[in-house]
Design a protein around this motif. Structure first.
Motif, PDB file in Angstrom:
ATOM      1  N   THR A   1       0.802  -1.215   0.000  1.00  0.00           N
ATOM      2  CA  THR A   1       0.000   0.000   0.000  1.00  0.00           C
ATOM      3  C   THR A   1       0.837   1.268   0.000  1.00  0.00           C
ATOM      4  OG1 THR A   1      -0.158  -0.096   2.420  1.00  0.00           O
ATOM      5  CG2 THR A   1      -1.939  -1.136   1.155  1.00  0.00           C
ATOM      6  N   ALA A   2       2.084   1.180   0.448  1.00  0.00           N
ATOM      7  CA  ALA A   2       2.964   2.352   0.451  1.00  0.00           C
ATOM      8  C   ALA A   2       4.409   1.899   0.586  1.00  0.00           C
ATOM      9  CB  ALA A   2       2.606   3.302   1.594  1.00  0.00           C
ATOM     10  N   ARG A   3       5.286   2.657  -0.035  1.00  0.00           N
ATOM     11  CA  ARG A   3       6.721   2.423   0.135  1.00  0.00           C
ATOM     12  C   ARG A   3       7.402   3.791   0.132  1.00  0.00           C
ATOM     13  NH1 ARG A   3       7.263  -0.868  -5.418  1.00  0.00           N
ATOM     14  NH2 ARG A   3       5.062  -1.132  -4.985  1.00  0.00           N
ATOM     15  N   MET A   4       8.464   3.913   0.916  1.00  0.00           N
ATOM     16  CA  MET A   4       9.126   5.207   1.018  1.00  0.00           C
ATOM     17  C   MET A   4      10.609   4.998   1.290  1.00  0.00           C
ATOM     18  SD  MET A   4       8.293   8.453   3.542  1.00  0.00           S
ATOM     19  CE  MET A   4       9.196   7.924   4.993  1.00  0.00           C
ATOM     20  N   GLN A   5      11.417   5.885   0.742  1.00  0.00           N
ATOM     21  CA  GLN A   5      12.835   5.929   1.074  1.00  0.00           C
ATOM     22  C   GLN A   5      13.190   7.374   1.398  1.00  0.00           C
ATOM     23  OE1 GLN A   5      15.549   3.644  -1.339  1.00  0.00           O
ATOM     24  NE2 GLN A   5      17.103   5.249  -1.251  1.00  0.00           N
ATOM     25  N   ARG A   6      13.926   7.567   2.472  1.00  0.00           N
ATOM     26  CA  ARG A   6      14.334   8.917   2.852  1.00  0.00           C
ATOM     27  C   ARG A   6      15.848   8.989   2.996  1.00  0.00           C
ATOM     28  NH1 ARG A   6      16.025   9.079   8.034  1.00  0.00           N
ATOM     29  NH2 ARG A   6      15.126   7.634   9.571  1.00  0.00           N
ATOM     30  N   LEU A   7      16.371  10.198   2.942  1.00  0.00           N
ATOM     31  CA  LEU A   7      17.796  10.410   3.128  1.00  0.00           C
ATOM     32  C   LEU A   7      18.207  10.123   4.573  1.00  0.00           C
ATOM     33  CD1 LEU A   7      18.284  13.746   1.146  1.00  0.00           C
ATOM     34  CD2 LEU A   7      18.786  11.419   0.374  1.00  0.00           C
ATOM     35  N   ALA A   8      19.466   9.797   4.751  1.00  0.00           N
ATOM     36  CA  ALA A   8      19.984   9.562   6.095  1.00  0.00           C
ATOM     37  C   ALA A   8      19.969  10.853   6.905  1.00  0.00           C
ATOM     38  CB  ALA A   8      21.408   9.023   6.011  1.00  0.00           C
ATOM     39  N   ARG A   9      19.612  10.727   8.167  1.00  0.00           N
ATOM     40  CA  ARG A   9      19.735  11.835   9.105  1.00  0.00           C
ATOM     41  C   ARG A   9      21.186  11.912   9.583  1.00  0.00           C
ATOM     42  NH1 ARG A   9      15.250  13.564  11.895  1.00  0.00           N
ATOM     43  NH2 ARG A   9      16.330  13.361  13.893  1.00  0.00           N
ATOM     44  N   PRO A  10      21.568  12.992  10.291  1.00  0.00           N
ATOM     45  CA  PRO A  10      22.966  13.134  10.723  1.00  0.00           C
ATOM     46  C   PRO A  10      23.503  11.970  11.560  1.00  0.00           C
ATOM     47  CG  PRO A  10      21.822  15.221  10.936  1.00  0.00           C
ATOM     48  CD  PRO A  10      20.784  14.195  10.580  1.00  0.00           C
ATOM     49  N   ASP A  11      22.618  11.295  12.286  1.00  0.00           N
ATOM     50  CA  ASP A  11      23.062  10.183  13.137  1.00  0.00           C
ATOM     51  C   ASP A  11      22.946   8.832  12.435  1.00  0.00           C
ATOM     52  OD1 ASP A  11      20.295  10.289  13.099  1.00  0.00           O
ATOM     53  OD2 ASP A  11      20.063   9.580  15.150  1.00  0.00           O
ATOM     54  N   GLU A  12      22.700   8.821  11.120  1.00  0.00           N
ATOM     55  CA  GLU A  12      22.528   7.582  10.358  1.00  0.00           C
ATOM     56  C   GLU A  12      23.579   7.491   9.253  1.00  0.00           C
ATOM     57  OE1 GLU A  12      17.658   7.323  10.822  1.00  0.00           O
ATOM     58  OE2 GLU A  12      18.558   8.339   9.103  1.00  0.00           O
ATOM     59  N   ARG A  13      23.927   6.273   8.885  1.00  0.00           N
ATOM     60  CA  ARG A  13      24.945   6.065   7.851  1.00  0.00           C
ATOM     61  C   ARG A  13      24.377   5.765   6.476  1.00  0.00           C
ATOM     62  NH1 ARG A  13      28.595   1.447   9.491  1.00  0.00           N
ATOM     63  NH2 ARG A  13      26.785   0.642  10.614  1.00  0.00           N
ATOM     64  N   THR A  14      23.088   5.457   6.385  1.00  0.00           N
ATOM     65  CA  THR A  14      22.481   5.078   5.112  1.00  0.00           C
ATOM     66  C   THR A  14      21.092   5.694   4.988  1.00  0.00           C
ATOM     67  OG1 THR A  14      21.264   3.134   5.892  1.00  0.00           O
ATOM     68  CG2 THR A  14      23.597   2.814   5.366  1.00  0.00           C
ATOM     69  N   PRO A  15      20.551   5.742   3.767  1.00  0.00           N
ATOM     70  CA  PRO A  15      19.126   6.054   3.624  1.00  0.00           C
ATOM     71  C   PRO A  15      18.298   4.993   4.350  1.00  0.00           C
ATOM     72  CG  PRO A  15      20.242   6.120   1.500  1.00  0.00           C
ATOM     73  CD  PRO A  15      21.192   5.490   2.464  1.00  0.00           C
ATOM     74  N   GLN A  16      17.046   5.332   4.635  1.00  0.00           N
ATOM     75  CA  GLN A  16      16.160   4.416   5.351  1.00  0.00           C
ATOM     76  C   GLN A  16      14.925   4.137   4.505  1.00  0.00           C
ATOM     77  OE1 GLN A  16      17.360   3.361   8.498  1.00  0.00           O
ATOM     78  NE2 GLN A  16      19.112   4.564   7.785  1.00  0.00           N
ATOM     79  N   GLY A  17      14.402   2.915   4.618  1.00  0.00           N
ATOM     80  CA  GLY A  17      13.243   2.535   3.828  1.00  0.00           C
ATOM     81  C   GLY A  17      12.099   2.024   4.676  1.00  0.00           C
TER      82      GLY A  17
END
Length: 221
Positions: free
Chosen positions: A191-207
């Motif tokens: 029903t939905a899928r999303m990918q966002r950019l990494a925040r400063p405390d993250e090493r990769t994009p998130q899905g």
């Protein structure tokens, strides 16, 4: 059934970092509006469905913070995790909630026992070849029309799965489209899928991927 070696490795690794991990993630949702928004959409979708009063499960719950968040959002939810130490800490942190030790590859639940299921960064340690069987197991325990939510480190590119240098143990990054395809093959409608950019405390994009068990799908065995 003989347990795969990677399962034992993952259990031992999380047992060893359970207290540190609990401290690191305890307030994480407060600083992450994306996660809160996705969890909110999931909770609202469940509560507006025919399975609003059915049991929900967070599979791979760790120290229980997402289970607690969704319980406060109105879901009748319990947590399940491979790590006994994580479950011990979850019970201490949230004594009013139910937490059990168990494996997502062999859920000790009857067919169609759940109205919804959450895998919040919990399929990431499974070798990709075994993920379809886990998705089929999720479909087995979900009622037709039941909701599922997945969160994970996102792979680079539109499709694919990539090894990830996780700080705890071996991990894999999934492209949202690739996970969506795997879900569709196991009787889910995405029903939905999303990918966002990494925040400063993250090493990769998130899905994130949200899905519903197809009404026409039969439980997988």
């Amino acid at each position: 059934m003989i347990e795969a070696e990677d399962v034992s490795v993952t259990r031992t690794a999380y047992d060893g970092v359970a207290e540190l991990y609990t401290g690191l993630v305890r307030e994480q949702l407060l600083a992450n509006p994306y996660d809160r928004a996705v969890l909110g959409v999931f909770a609202e979708s469940v509560l507006e469905s025919e399975h609003a009063d059915a049991p929900a499960a967070e599979v791979g719950c760790g120290p229980g913070r997402i289970t607690d968040h969704l319980r406060r959002a109105g879901l009748d939810i319990f947590g399940l995790d491979l790590s006994p130490e994580m479950i011990r800490l979850a019970r201490l942190e949230y004594p009013g909630l139910r937490f059990e030790v168990g494996s997502m590859e062999r859920l000790e639940l009857a067919d169609a026992a759940l109205g919804s299921i959450v895998a919040w960064y919990s399929i990431i340690h499974l070798p990709p070849a075994r993920v379809p069987a886990v998705l089929a197991e999720f479909a087995r325990v979900l009622r037709p029309g039941g909701h599922a939510l997945f969160a994970f480190q996102a792979a680079d590119g539109v499709t694919g799965v990539q090894p990830y240098d996780h700080k705890v143990t071996t991990s894999y990054r999934w492209a949202p489209d690739t996970l969506a395809e795997a879900l569709a093959a196991c009787g889910f409608r995405v029903t939905a899928r999303m990918q966002r950019l990494a925040r400063p405390d993250e090493r990769t994009p998130q899905g994130y991927v949200l899905a519903v068990k197809d009404d026409a799908a039969n439980p997988a065995h």
